[in-house]
Design a protein around this motif. Structure first.
Motif, PDB file in Angstrom:
ATOM      1  N   ARG A 112      24.602  10.626  27.527  1.00  0.00           N
ATOM      2  CA  ARG A 112      23.759  11.012  28.663  1.00  0.00           C
ATOM      3  C   ARG A 112      22.908   9.812  29.024  1.00  0.00           C
ATOM      4  O   ARG A 112      22.265   9.211  28.158  1.00  0.00           O
ATOM      5  N   TYR A 113      22.957   9.420  30.300  1.00  0.00           N
ATOM      6  CA  TYR A 113      22.158   8.267  30.703  1.00  0.00           C
ATOM      7  C   TYR A 113      20.717   8.715  30.913  1.00  0.00           C
ATOM      8  O   TYR A 113      20.470   9.839  31.342  1.00  0.00           O
ATOM      9  N   PRO A 114      19.763   7.820  30.627  1.00  0.00           N
ATOM     10  CA  PRO A 114      18.358   8.162  30.853  1.00  0.00           C
ATOM     11  C   PRO A 114      18.156   8.649  32.286  1.00  0.00           C
ATOM     12  O   PRO A 114      18.776   8.114  33.214  1.00  0.00           O
ATOM     13  N   ASN A 124      25.626  15.256  31.308  1.00  0.00           N
ATOM     14  CA  ASN A 124      26.297  14.405  30.345  1.00  0.00           C
ATOM     15  C   ASN A 124      27.421  13.635  31.024  1.00  0.00           C
ATOM     16  O   ASN A 124      28.327  14.231  31.608  1.00  0.00           O
ATOM     17  N   ALA A 125      27.368  12.292  30.950  1.00  0.00           N
ATOM     18  CA  ALA A 125      28.463  11.480  31.492  1.00  0.00           C
ATOM     19  C   ALA A 125      29.716  11.677  30.643  1.00  0.00           C
ATOM     20  O   ALA A 125      30.836  11.615  31.144  1.00  0.00           O
ATOM     21  N   LEU A 126      29.509  11.900  29.335  1.00  0.00           N
ATOM     22  CA  LEU A 126      30.594  12.366  28.452  1.00  0.00           C
ATOM     23  C   LEU A 126      30.066  13.581  27.728  1.00  0.00           C
ATOM     24  O   LEU A 126      28.944  13.579  27.215  1.00  0.00           O
ATOM     25  N   GLY A 138      41.091  10.074  35.984  1.00  0.00           N
ATOM     26  CA  GLY A 138      39.939  10.876  36.398  1.00  0.00           C
ATOM     27  C   GLY A 138      39.345  10.276  37.659  1.00  0.00           C
ATOM     28  O   GLY A 138      39.420   9.072  37.874  1.00  0.00           O
ATOM     29  N   LYS A 139      38.736  11.144  38.471  1.00  0.00           N
ATOM     30  CA  LYS A 139      38.127  10.666  39.716  1.00  0.00           C
ATOM     31  C   LYS A 139      36.946   9.764  39.401  1.00  0.00           C
ATOM     32  O   LYS A 139      36.446   9.743  38.277  1.00  0.00           O
ATOM     33  N   SER A 140      36.499   9.051  40.408  1.00  0.00           N
ATOM     34  CA  SER A 140      35.320   8.213  40.263  1.00  0.00           C
ATOM     35  C   SER A 140      34.152   9.064  39.758  1.00  0.00           C
ATOM     36  O   SER A 140      33.907  10.150  40.288  1.00  0.00           O
ATOM     37  N   GLY A 141      33.463   8.593  38.741  1.00  0.00           N
ATOM     38  CA  GLY A 141      32.341   9.332  38.165  1.00  0.00           C
ATOM     39  C   GLY A 141      32.731  10.319  37.083  1.00  0.00           C
ATOM     40  O   GLY A 141      31.866  10.997  36.511  1.00  0.00           O
ATOM     41  N   ALA A 142      34.004  10.391  36.749  1.00  0.00           N
ATOM     42  CA  ALA A 142      34.474  11.368  35.759  1.00  0.00           C
ATOM     43  C   ALA A 142      34.059  11.014  34.333  1.00  0.00           C
ATOM     44  O   ALA A 142      34.031  11.881  33.455  1.00  0.00           O
ATOM     45  N   GLY A 143      33.775   9.728  34.087  1.00  0.00           N
ATOM     46  CA  GLY A 143      33.345   9.320  32.744  1.00  0.00           C
ATOM     47  C   GLY A 143      34.274   8.313  32.071  1.00  0.00           C
ATOM     48  O   GLY A 143      34.071   7.958  30.909  1.00  0.00           O
ATOM     49  N   LYS A 144      35.271   7.823  32.802  1.00  0.00           N
ATOM     50  CA  LYS A 144      36.277   6.915  32.210  1.00  0.00           C
ATOM     51  C   LYS A 144      35.645   5.647  31.639  1.00  0.00           C
ATOM     52  O   LYS A 144      35.924   5.246  30.515  1.00  0.00           O
ATOM     53  N   SER A 145      34.821   5.022  32.460  1.00  0.00           N
ATOM     54  CA  SER A 145      34.234   3.752  32.046  1.00  0.00           C
ATOM     55  C   SER A 145      33.245   3.976  30.889  1.00  0.00           C
ATOM     56  O   SER A 145      33.216   3.198  29.926  1.00  0.00           O
ATOM     57  N   THR A 146      32.496   5.034  30.965  1.00  0.00           N
ATOM     58  CA  THR A 146      31.569   5.373  29.870  1.00  0.00           C
ATOM     59  C   THR A 146      32.355   5.574  28.575  1.00  0.00           C
ATOM     60  O   THR A 146      31.941   5.121  27.499  1.00  0.00           O
ATOM     61  N   PHE A 147      33.491   6.217  28.684  1.00  0.00           N
ATOM     62  CA  PHE A 147      34.343   6.451  27.518  1.00  0.00           C
ATOM     63  C   PHE A 147      34.789   5.126  26.891  1.00  0.00           C
ATOM     64  O   PHE A 147      34.626   4.898  25.695  1.00  0.00           O
ATOM     65  N   ILE A 148      35.317   4.242  27.717  1.00  0.00           N
ATOM     66  CA  ILE A 148      35.800   2.948  27.211  1.00  0.00           C
ATOM     67  C   ILE A 148      34.654   2.172  26.567  1.00  0.00           C
ATOM     68  O   ILE A 148      34.787   1.615  25.479  1.00  0.00           O
ATOM     69  N   ARG A 149      33.510   2.165  27.238  1.00  0.00           N
ATOM     70  CA  ARG A 149      32.389   1.353  26.742  1.00  0.00           C
ATOM     71  C   ARG A 149      31.726   1.962  25.510  1.00  0.00           C
ATOM     72  O   ARG A 149      31.040   1.268  24.765  1.00  0.00           O
ATOM     73  N   SER A 150      31.940   3.271  25.296  1.00  0.00           N
ATOM     74  CA  SER A 150      31.405   3.886  24.068  1.00  0.00           C
ATOM     75  C   SER A 150      32.217   3.468  22.853  1.00  0.00           C
ATOM     76  O   SER A 150      31.735   3.537  21.721  1.00  0.00           O
TER      77      SER A 150
HETATM   78  P1  ADP Z   1      34.179   6.567  35.995  1.00  0.00           P
HETATM   79  O1  ADP Z   1      34.455   5.347  35.193  1.00  0.00           O
HETATM   80  O2  ADP Z   1      35.169   7.676  35.727  1.00  0.00           O
HETATM   81  O3  ADP Z   1      34.024   6.303  37.456  1.00  0.00           O
HETATM   82  P2  ADP Z   1      31.547   6.489  34.788  1.00  0.00           P
HETATM   83  O4  ADP Z   1      31.728   6.536  33.326  1.00  0.00           O
HETATM   84  O5  ADP Z   1      31.253   5.184  35.432  1.00  0.00           O
HETATM   85  O6  ADP Z   1      32.798   7.185  35.493  1.00  0.00           O
HETATM   86  O7  ADP Z   1      30.347   7.473  35.182  1.00  0.00           O
HETATM   87  C1  ADP Z   1      30.203   8.780  34.651  1.00  0.00           C
HETATM   88  C2  ADP Z   1      28.881   9.372  35.148  1.00  0.00           C
HETATM   89  O8  ADP Z   1      27.792   8.649  34.599  1.00  0.00           O
HETATM   90  C3  ADP Z   1      28.710   9.324  36.649  1.00  0.00           C
HETATM   91  O9  ADP Z   1      28.025  10.497  37.043  1.00  0.00           O
HETATM   92  C4  ADP Z   1      27.857   8.100  36.860  1.00  0.00           C
HETATM   93  O10 ADP Z   1      27.098   8.230  38.020  1.00  0.00           O
HETATM   94  C5  ADP Z   1      26.986   8.102  35.625  1.00  0.00           C
HETATM   95  N1  ADP Z   1      26.614   6.734  35.211  1.00  0.00           N
HETATM   96  C6  ADP Z   1      27.472   5.737  34.887  1.00  0.00           C
HETATM   97  N2  ADP Z   1      26.812   4.621  34.517  1.00  0.00           N
HETATM   98  C7  ADP Z   1      25.486   4.937  34.604  1.00  0.00           C
HETATM   99  C8  ADP Z   1      24.278   4.214  34.341  1.00  0.00           C
HETATM  100  N3  ADP Z   1      24.289   2.947  33.898  1.00  0.00           N
HETATM  101  N4  ADP Z   1      23.115   4.856  34.535  1.00  0.00           N
HETATM  102  C9  ADP Z   1      23.071   6.135  34.959  1.00  0.00           C
HETATM  103  N5  ADP Z   1      24.177   6.877  35.223  1.00  0.00           N
HETATM  104  C10 ADP Z   1      25.355   6.286  35.044  1.00  0.00           C
END
Ligand code: ADP
Ligand code: ADP
Length: 238
Positions: A10-12, A17-19, A36-48
């Motif tokens: 969860r981002y501050p 929950n992003a994941l 997954g669509k934009s904002g689905a959590g893919k990048s957050t997943f990889i970076r975790s």
């Molecule tokens: P994807 O890669 O699937 O597009 P992200 O992992 O980038 O998805 O984002 C997942 C959710 O977390 C989205 O709702 C996005 O707005 C939010 N998010 C991503 N990065 C940040 C951040 N640095 N600060 C706050 N919210 C974020």
């Protein structure tokens, strides 16, 4: 090889929950595409996974080591088994293909003057070999700005290869490339994946690329795992 247990990010300031309680077990040899669509959590997943993003709760276990509680020093050692390739390539401007590959992989930083002098013959030899493997041997002394997008990503891949990784992470590595270049980059990634017996986990927005190359596909929606299965089981919800 990689166990993800009840992972929450969860981002501050964000209520959601992003994941959201993700559980997965991923194995050596799997070429996993993440949809997954934009904002689905893919990048957050990889970076975790490599702890570029620190999880809010849950656990990431890599080869038996719990990464979530590891000191930064020990994490640095583990990170050398993990490599990442990026959408925007993350190359160092003004430096050549050869310099970027060596500097990125062996961690030595400019002075730009006589940069190559910092590296041992063995390092240079390995650098050349990696650049041959990605098909850039004719371009090693070009500055990276002079390359096409596909060539830039090949530098990113050569740099990654030099670390002799076990785990390859890709955060939308072809999102800036045209369809035919994207396909050639996936072909290269897949052949490297097989040659080096990796676990590869790659975000991609193109379902067709995922279906063509993945051995396993996972998909997120609103931070939740929506799908985990074989490419032929993917339907149009993704
Ligand atoms: P994807 O890669 O699937 O597009 P992200 O992992 O980038 O998805 O984002 C997942 C959710 O977390 C989205 O709702 C996005 O707005 C939010 N998010 C991503 N990065 C940040 C951040 N640095 N600060 C706050 N919210 C974020
Ligand atoms: P772009 O289309 O953006 O120029 P490509 O990814 O098609 O990028 O190619 C990048 C470089 O890799 C080029 O220099 C090309 O000669 C080389 N290349 C492309 N495909 C192969 C291959 N299968 N084997 C070896 N080298 C290749």
């Amino acid at each position: 090889m990689l166990m993800i247990s009840d992972l929450v990010v969860r981002y501050p300031k964000s209520g959601e929950n992003a994941l959201d309680h993700v559980n997965l077990s991923l194995h050596k040899g799997e070429f996993v595409c993440v949809l997954g669509k934009s904002g689905a959590g893919k990048s957050t997943f990889i970076r975790s996974i490599n702890r570029l993003q620190v999880p809010t709760s849950g656990r990431v276990t890599f080869d038996g080591t719990n990464l979530t509680t590891l000191s930064e020093g020990k994490m640095r050692r583990i990170r050398s088994d993990m490599v990442m390739i990026f959408q925007h390539f993350n190359l160092i401007p003004r430096m050549t293909v050869f310099q970027n590959t060596l500097t990125g992989a062996f961690g030595k930083r400019p002075p730009y003057k006589n940069l190559l002098g910092l590296f041992s013959e063995k390092e240079k030899q390995r650098g050349l070999q990696a650049l041959q493997e990605v098909g850039l041997e004719k371009h090693i002394h070009k500055r990276v700005e002079a390359l096409s997008g596909g060539q830039k990503q090949r530098v990113g891949i050569a740099r990654a290869l030099l670390q002799d990784p076990k785990l390859l992470l890709g955060d939308e590595p072809v999102a800036s490339l045209d369809p035919s270049t994207s396909r050639r980059i996936f072909e290269l990634l897949k052949s490297i994946h097989e040659e080096h017996e990796l676990l590869s986990i790659i975000n991609v927005h193109d379902v067709n690329l995922a279906k063509e190359f993945a051995t396993r596909i996972i998909a997120f929606r609103d931070g939740k795992l929506l799908f985990d299965g074989k490419p032929e089981e993917v339907d149009d919800r993704m």
